[in-house]
Design an enzyme around this catalytic site. Structure first.
Site, PDB file in Angstrom:
ATOM      1  N   TRP A  60       0.805  -1.228   0.000  1.00 52.94           N
ATOM      2  CA  TRP A  60       0.000   0.000   0.000  1.00 52.94           C
ATOM      3  C   TRP A  60       0.836   1.276   0.000  1.00 52.94           C
ATOM      4  CZ3 TRP A  60      -1.749   3.120   4.536  1.00 52.94           C
ATOM      5  CH2 TRP A  60      -2.787   3.998   4.206  1.00 52.94           C
ATOM      6  N   TYR A  61       2.087   1.221   0.462  1.00 51.68           N
ATOM      7  CA  TYR A  61       2.909   2.426   0.551  1.00 51.68           C
ATOM      8  C   TYR A  61       3.183   2.992  -0.837  1.00 51.68           C
ATOM      9  CZ  TYR A  61       3.933   0.927   5.371  1.00 51.68           C
ATOM     10  OH  TYR A  61       3.845   0.541   6.692  1.00 51.68           O
ATOM     11  N   SER A  62       2.675   4.190  -1.065  1.00 48.45           N
ATOM     12  CA  SER A  62       2.773   4.836  -2.377  1.00 48.45           C
ATOM     13  C   SER A  62       2.265   3.930  -3.490  1.00 48.45           C
ATOM     14  CB  SER A  62       4.205   5.292  -2.669  1.00 48.45           C
ATOM     15  OG  SER A  62       4.558   6.381  -1.853  1.00 48.45           O
TER      16      SER A  62
END
Length: 326
Positions: A60-62
């Site tokens: 999900w990060y970036s």
């Protein structure tokens, strides 16, 4: 660098883990302060040079950019066999009813996408990012077990949930002969200690490795109360976690500053030293957007607090609302 076994496994991890939420593309992420790829690589290379072998990211990060940046850097700078690479699944990756969560469909799809972005055949630790209320835990645990048996993950872990949920997952896995969680990535620092009530005792009893996130409370433990940064002004997640308890937290932050001044070290090292000395904690997850952040954090390994200093830091704490569990 010092190393510890991760829970009841034979896996050796550095006593600090580099969290990679701060690496990515601000255009595709909720935080405008994330580092681009070139700057991210500088931090990752320095972490490796300092002996850190444990890296944590999430799909999900970036929206995948963090995994891409980390994967390319590790391929260029590291021996994969010595790296402990963790990523997470749960967050929304695309629109539509199956674009998030912990269904078998989502897990099986997302592990392959994460491996492609990371440029590796397997992750060492595959973590469920949150509890999924809309999927039976049996479905989730069996899918994770199948991923381990397929060789796509070596171990599995969990993050940010209630102790009863974690215990239920452990029980379901044991009852069915499936792979059990070996780690808990929970929210724990000097101004948020609710995990001491149930989760830490559970992890101790079950021999689960504890890898706390937000050990510096998004920087609040490291600076004067009136000082601001780009992150403190723009990070809405940080504000939602800590703004509601500012009056009580301020006393703790002031005591961190007092001990730091007495010992002649940065406040970061006091906050991390407290966490590193807490029973059951394996490897706090530190974020770094500057080389100096990383260097100061690593030096915390040489700081030892006395029982009196620990008591002084802990004494003002008051119960906080639960944050981080979804």
């Amino acid at each position: 660098m010092e190393y510890m076994k991760l829970g009841n496994t034979g896996l050796d991890v550095s006593k600090l883990c580099l969290g990679c939420m701060g690496f990515g593309d601000a255009k595709h992420w909720v935080h405008p302060w994330v580092l681009n790829e070139a700057d991210s690589r500088t931090i990752i290379k320095k972490a490796l040079d300092k002996g850190i072998n444990f890296f944590d990211t999430a799909n999900w990060y970036s929206i995948g950019k963090s995994e891409e940046f980390l994967g390319r850097a590790l391929k260029d700078y590291a021996n994969r066999d010595e790296i402990v690479l963790a990523t997470k699944v749960w967050g929304r990756m695309h629109e539509g009813p199956n674009g998030a969560g912990l269904s078998r469909k989502a897990i099986m799809s997302e592990i392959d996408k994460s491996l492609k972005r990371l440029g590796t055949d397997y992750v060492d630790l595959y973590i469920i990012h949150r509890w999924n209320y809309n999927t039976p835990i049996e479905e989730t645990m069996e899918a994770l077990h199948d991923i381990v048996k397929a060789g796509k993950a070596r171990y599995i872990g969990a993050s940010a949930m209630f102790a009863w949920q974690f215990q239920k997952a452990l029980h379901v896995a044991e009852k069915n002969g499936w792979t059990k969680f070996v780690s808990m990535q929970n929210h724990l620092n000097l101004i948020y200690r609710e995990e001491e009530r149930e989760m830490l005792p559970l992890c101790k009893e079950e021999k689960i490795g504890v890898t706390p996130y937000s050990p510096l409370a998004s920087g609040r433990l490291t600076r004067d109360w009136s000082e601001t940064t780009l992150r403190s002004e723009t990070d809405e997640i940080q504000k939602s976690k800590y703004d509601g308890t500012m009056d009580a937290d301020r006393i703790v932050v002031e005591r961190v500053a007092s001990i730091a001044e007495k010992l002649g070290v940065p406040r970061t090292q006091i906050a991390l030293a407290w966490l590193l000395q807490k029973e059951g904690v394996t490897s706090p997850i530190i974020g770094a957007t500057k080389i100096s952040h990383l260097e100061v954090a690593i030096e915390a390994l040489s700081v030892t607090l006395t029982p009196e200093e620990i008591s002084f830091l802990e004494e003002p704490y008051v119960p906080h609302p639960i944050v981080g569990h979804n």
